[in-house]
Design a protein around this motif. Sequence first.
Motif, PDB file in Angstrom:
ATOM      1  N   ALA A 134      13.702   4.079   3.771  1.00  0.00           N
ATOM      2  CA  ALA A 134      13.431   3.845   2.353  1.00  0.00           C
ATOM      3  C   ALA A 134      13.368   2.343   2.099  1.00  0.00           C
ATOM      4  O   ALA A 134      14.326   1.632   2.366  1.00  0.00           O
ATOM      5  N   ASN A 135      12.227   1.898   1.616  1.00  0.00           N
ATOM      6  CA  ASN A 135      12.079   0.487   1.257  1.00  0.00           C
ATOM      7  C   ASN A 135      12.078   0.406  -0.276  1.00  0.00           C
ATOM      8  O   ASN A 135      11.083   0.737  -0.912  1.00  0.00           O
ATOM      9  N   TRP A 136      13.185  -0.027  -0.822  1.00  0.00           N
ATOM     10  CA  TRP A 136      13.314  -0.062  -2.288  1.00  0.00           C
ATOM     11  C   TRP A 136      12.642  -1.274  -2.933  1.00  0.00           C
ATOM     12  O   TRP A 136      12.589  -1.381  -4.139  1.00  0.00           O
ATOM     13  N   LYS A 137      12.210  -2.206  -2.104  1.00  0.00           N
ATOM     14  CA  LYS A 137      11.557  -3.420  -2.635  1.00  0.00           C
ATOM     15  C   LYS A 137      12.441  -4.054  -3.711  1.00  0.00           C
ATOM     16  O   LYS A 137      13.655  -3.978  -3.617  1.00  0.00           O
ATOM     17  N   MET A 138      11.839  -4.640  -4.758  1.00  0.00           N
ATOM     18  CA  MET A 138      12.671  -5.287  -5.788  1.00  0.00           C
ATOM     19  C   MET A 138      12.956  -4.306  -6.932  1.00  0.00           C
ATOM     20  O   MET A 138      12.629  -4.550  -8.090  1.00  0.00           O
ATOM     21  N   GLY A 173       8.152  -9.018   8.350  1.00  0.00           N
ATOM     22  CA  GLY A 173       6.692  -9.051   8.430  1.00  0.00           C
ATOM     23  C   GLY A 173       6.010  -8.103   7.458  1.00  0.00           C
ATOM     24  O   GLY A 173       4.833  -7.764   7.636  1.00  0.00           O
ATOM     25  N   HIS A 174       6.723  -7.675   6.430  1.00  0.00           N
ATOM     26  CA  HIS A 174       6.090  -6.800   5.437  1.00  0.00           C
ATOM     27  C   HIS A 174       4.896  -7.535   4.813  1.00  0.00           C
ATOM     28  O   HIS A 174       4.972  -8.722   4.556  1.00  0.00           O
ATOM     29  N   SER A 175       3.835  -6.784   4.554  1.00  0.00           N
ATOM     30  CA  SER A 175       2.611  -7.445   4.066  1.00  0.00           C
ATOM     31  C   SER A 175       2.828  -8.149   2.728  1.00  0.00           C
ATOM     32  O   SER A 175       2.155  -9.130   2.424  1.00  0.00           O
ATOM     33  N   GLU A 176       3.782  -7.656   1.937  1.00  0.00           N
ATOM     34  CA  GLU A 176       4.041  -8.343   0.661  1.00  0.00           C
ATOM     35  C   GLU A 176       4.596  -9.742   0.905  1.00  0.00           C
ATOM     36  O   GLU A 176       4.429 -10.640   0.087  1.00  0.00           O
ATOM     37  N   ASN A 177       5.266  -9.928   2.027  1.00  0.00           N
ATOM     38  CA  ASN A 177       5.749 -11.264   2.389  1.00  0.00           C
ATOM     39  C   ASN A 177       4.705 -12.058   3.167  1.00  0.00           C
ATOM     40  O   ASN A 177       4.613 -13.275   3.032  1.00  0.00           O
ATOM     41  N   TYR A 207       3.519   0.603  11.248  1.00  0.00           N
ATOM     42  CA  TYR A 207       2.112   0.349  10.960  1.00  0.00           C
ATOM     43  C   TYR A 207       1.864   0.667   9.488  1.00  0.00           C
ATOM     44  O   TYR A 207       1.990   1.816   9.061  1.00  0.00           O
ATOM     45  N   GLU A 208       1.554  -0.384   8.730  1.00  0.00           N
ATOM     46  CA  GLU A 208       1.319  -0.211   7.291  1.00  0.00           C
ATOM     47  C   GLU A 208       0.004  -0.885   6.898  1.00  0.00           C
ATOM     48  O   GLU A 208      -0.025  -2.108   6.686  1.00  0.00           O
ATOM     49  N   PRO A 209      -1.077  -0.098   6.806  1.00  0.00           N
ATOM     50  CA  PRO A 209      -2.321  -0.707   6.344  1.00  0.00           C
ATOM     51  C   PRO A 209      -2.092  -1.287   4.941  1.00  0.00           C
ATOM     52  O   PRO A 209      -1.569  -0.581   4.076  1.00  0.00           O
ATOM     53  N   TRP A 231      -4.024  -1.915   2.541  1.00  0.00           N
ATOM     54  CA  TRP A 231      -4.775  -1.230   1.489  1.00  0.00           C
ATOM     55  C   TRP A 231      -4.161   0.124   1.120  1.00  0.00           C
ATOM     56  O   TRP A 231      -4.549   0.763   0.149  1.00  0.00           O
ATOM     57  N   SER A 232      -3.209   0.536   1.897  1.00  0.00           N
ATOM     58  CA  SER A 232      -2.588   1.831   1.663  1.00  0.00           C
ATOM     59  C   SER A 232      -1.260   1.709   0.901  1.00  0.00           C
ATOM     60  O   SER A 232      -0.775   2.684   0.331  1.00  0.00           O
ATOM     61  N   ILE A 233      -0.707   0.505   0.893  1.00  0.00           N
ATOM     62  CA  ILE A 233       0.604   0.314   0.265  1.00  0.00           C
ATOM     63  C   ILE A 233       0.498   0.386  -1.258  1.00  0.00           C
ATOM     64  O   ILE A 233      -0.229  -0.391  -1.881  1.00  0.00           O
ATOM     65  N   GLY A 234       1.191   1.343  -1.825  1.00  0.00           N
ATOM     66  CA  GLY A 234       1.257   1.465  -3.285  1.00  0.00           C
ATOM     67  C   GLY A 234      -0.033   1.904  -3.952  1.00  0.00           C
ATOM     68  O   GLY A 234      -0.159   1.831  -5.175  1.00  0.00           O
ATOM     69  N   THR A 235      -1.015   2.359  -3.176  1.00  0.00           N
ATOM     70  CA  THR A 235      -2.312   2.702  -3.766  1.00  0.00           C
ATOM     71  C   THR A 235      -2.562   4.207  -3.843  1.00  0.00           C
ATOM     72  O   THR A 235      -3.514   4.648  -4.485  1.00  0.00           O
ATOM     73  N   GLY A 286       3.675   3.609   7.425  1.00  0.00           N
ATOM     74  CA  GLY A 286       4.045   3.360   6.029  1.00  0.00           C
ATOM     75  C   GLY A 286       2.806   3.095   5.192  1.00  0.00           C
ATOM     76  O   GLY A 286       1.807   2.543   5.676  1.00  0.00           O
ATOM     77  N   GLY A 287       2.861   3.480   3.928  1.00  0.00           N
ATOM     78  CA  GLY A 287       1.756   3.278   3.002  1.00  0.00           C
ATOM     79  C   GLY A 287       1.495   4.553   2.233  1.00  0.00           C
ATOM     80  O   GLY A 287       0.917   5.504   2.753  1.00  0.00           O
ATOM     81  N   SER A 288       2.016   4.588   0.978  1.00  0.00           N
ATOM     82  CA  SER A 288       1.783   5.717   0.068  1.00  0.00           C
ATOM     83  C   SER A 288       2.229   7.079   0.601  1.00  0.00           C
ATOM     84  O   SER A 288       1.625   8.101   0.291  1.00  0.00           O
ATOM     85  N   VAL A 289       3.262   7.082   1.438  1.00  0.00           N
ATOM     86  CA  VAL A 289       3.791   8.377   1.899  1.00  0.00           C
ATOM     87  C   VAL A 289       4.441   9.071   0.698  1.00  0.00           C
ATOM     88  O   VAL A 289       5.258   8.462  -0.004  1.00  0.00           O
ATOM     89  N   ASN A 290       4.068  10.310   0.458  1.00  0.00           N
ATOM     90  CA  ASN A 290       4.661  11.049  -0.668  1.00  0.00           C
ATOM     91  C   ASN A 290       4.724  12.537  -0.355  1.00  0.00           C
ATOM     92  O   ASN A 290       4.187  12.982   0.662  1.00  0.00           O
ATOM     93  N   PHE A 320       8.520   7.494   9.143  1.00  0.00           N
ATOM     94  CA  PHE A 320       7.809   6.946   7.981  1.00  0.00           C
ATOM     95  C   PHE A 320       8.618   5.860   7.279  1.00  0.00           C
ATOM     96  O   PHE A 320       9.842   5.958   7.167  1.00  0.00           O
ATOM     97  N   LEU A 321       7.899   4.862   6.814  1.00  0.00           N
ATOM     98  CA  LEU A 321       8.498   3.827   5.963  1.00  0.00           C
ATOM     99  C   LEU A 321       7.998   4.123   4.548  1.00  0.00           C
ATOM    100  O   LEU A 321       6.792   4.116   4.297  1.00  0.00           O
ATOM    101  N   ILE A 322       8.914   4.407   3.661  1.00  0.00           N
ATOM    102  CA  ILE A 322       8.541   4.952   2.359  1.00  0.00           C
ATOM    103  C   ILE A 322       8.968   4.014   1.244  1.00  0.00           C
ATOM    104  O   ILE A 322      10.155   3.705   1.106  1.00  0.00           O
ATOM    105  N   GLY A 323       8.011   3.571   0.458  1.00  0.00           N
ATOM    106  CA  GLY A 323       8.297   2.646  -0.640  1.00  0.00           C
ATOM    107  C   GLY A 323       8.566   3.408  -1.924  1.00  0.00           C
ATOM    108  O   GLY A 323       9.638   3.970  -2.132  1.00  0.00           O
ATOM    109  N   GLY A 324       7.551   3.442  -2.786  1.00  0.00           N
ATOM    110  CA  GLY A 324       7.673   4.051  -4.107  1.00  0.00           C
ATOM    111  C   GLY A 324       8.426   5.380  -4.133  1.00  0.00           C
ATOM    112  O   GLY A 324       9.355   5.554  -4.927  1.00  0.00           O
ATOM    113  N   ALA A 325       8.039   6.296  -3.272  1.00  0.00           N
ATOM    114  CA  ALA A 325       8.628   7.648  -3.305  1.00  0.00           C
ATOM    115  C   ALA A 325      10.101   7.658  -2.892  1.00  0.00           C
ATOM    116  O   ALA A 325      10.804   8.633  -3.156  1.00  0.00           O
TER     117      ALA A 325
HETATM  118  P1  PGA Z   1       4.608   2.579  -0.650  1.00  0.00           P
HETATM  119  O1  PGA Z   1       5.223   1.302   0.108  1.00  0.00           O
HETATM  120  O2  PGA Z   1       5.192   3.807  -0.009  1.00  0.00           O
HETATM  121  O3  PGA Z   1       5.015   2.421  -2.082  1.00  0.00           O
HETATM  122  O4  PGA Z   1       3.127   2.523  -0.448  1.00  0.00           O
HETATM  123  C1  PGA Z   1       5.428   1.301   1.473  1.00  0.00           C
HETATM  124  C2  PGA Z   1       5.929  -0.056   1.903  1.00  0.00           C
HETATM  125  O5  PGA Z   1       5.512  -1.055   1.328  1.00  0.00           O
HETATM  126  O6  PGA Z   1       6.764  -0.154   2.811  1.00  0.00           O
END
Ligand code: PGA
Length: 240
Positions: free
Chosen positions: A5-9, A94-98, A163-165, A167-171, A199-203, A219-224
């Motif tokens: 679980a990646n809770w981000k900010m 190495g998260h793409s947001e960084n 592996y987190e494309p 274009w897939s993160i949060g979209t 990782g990338g929009s796993v829900n 899976f690396l899961i952000g939003g969900a």
């Molecule tokens: P997301 O984020 O599941 O919200 O797309 C994944 C991540 O950034 O690690």
Amino acid sequence: MYFIANWKMYGGLNSLNSLHKVNKFLKTFRKKKVVKIIYCPPSTLIRPMSKKLKNLNIEVGAQNCHEQQTYGPFTGSINSIMLKSVGAKYVIIGHSENRQNGETDKLINLKIKSALKAGLKVIFCIGETIKQKRKKITKQVLNKQIKLGLYKIKKNNKILIAYEPVWSIGTGLIPKSNELYDTINFIKKKIRNFKIIYGGSVNPKNIHELKSINNIDGFLIGGASQDPKKFIDIIKKTYN
Ligand code: PGA
């Protein structure tokens, strides 16, 4: 299988209550022995979270670290030793947001080395942008990120590749199954014996499709992951 679980900010002290639900679910889950859950909250929550999770089967990680191990005049930064001291066992690097904020492959390499030296396990993120995907240079991009990110780092089981494309993160978009299988396979061949997660929009809606790709180790899961119900649903559906 890893579920990270990646809770981000996001998240304050009251968000820790959601862990209770996940733990309760885990206790009776028939696959609990093969499920590895790691929560990466904002740094402010690492200590209280790791206290709460003591003796449970959930581990805590951080979302980034400074490349230097010793203390220093780096306003706003936290190093790997400090993270370890408050209970982190993992760190995302190495998260793409960084990367988008200016983190280079070289800096990422230094951070990984520092984290490993401090005894943390590393969740090393790689992935191509939509522009790079359209140009069909995904494999070259990943190759470079891996080569430079892991420069002079010996093979070891302390590193997970995510592996987190970009274009897939949060979209809400995920790669086509055959493409994802192919890319994961490419990474696995490139660096053997590493676990590779996606990782990338796993829900809960797309997990059926994702779990059928049989070369993914988790899976690396952000939003969900901020919603315990969705997070639990993802884990459950992975095994249904
Ligand atoms: P997301 O984020 O599941 O919200 O797309 C994944 C991540 O950034 O690690």
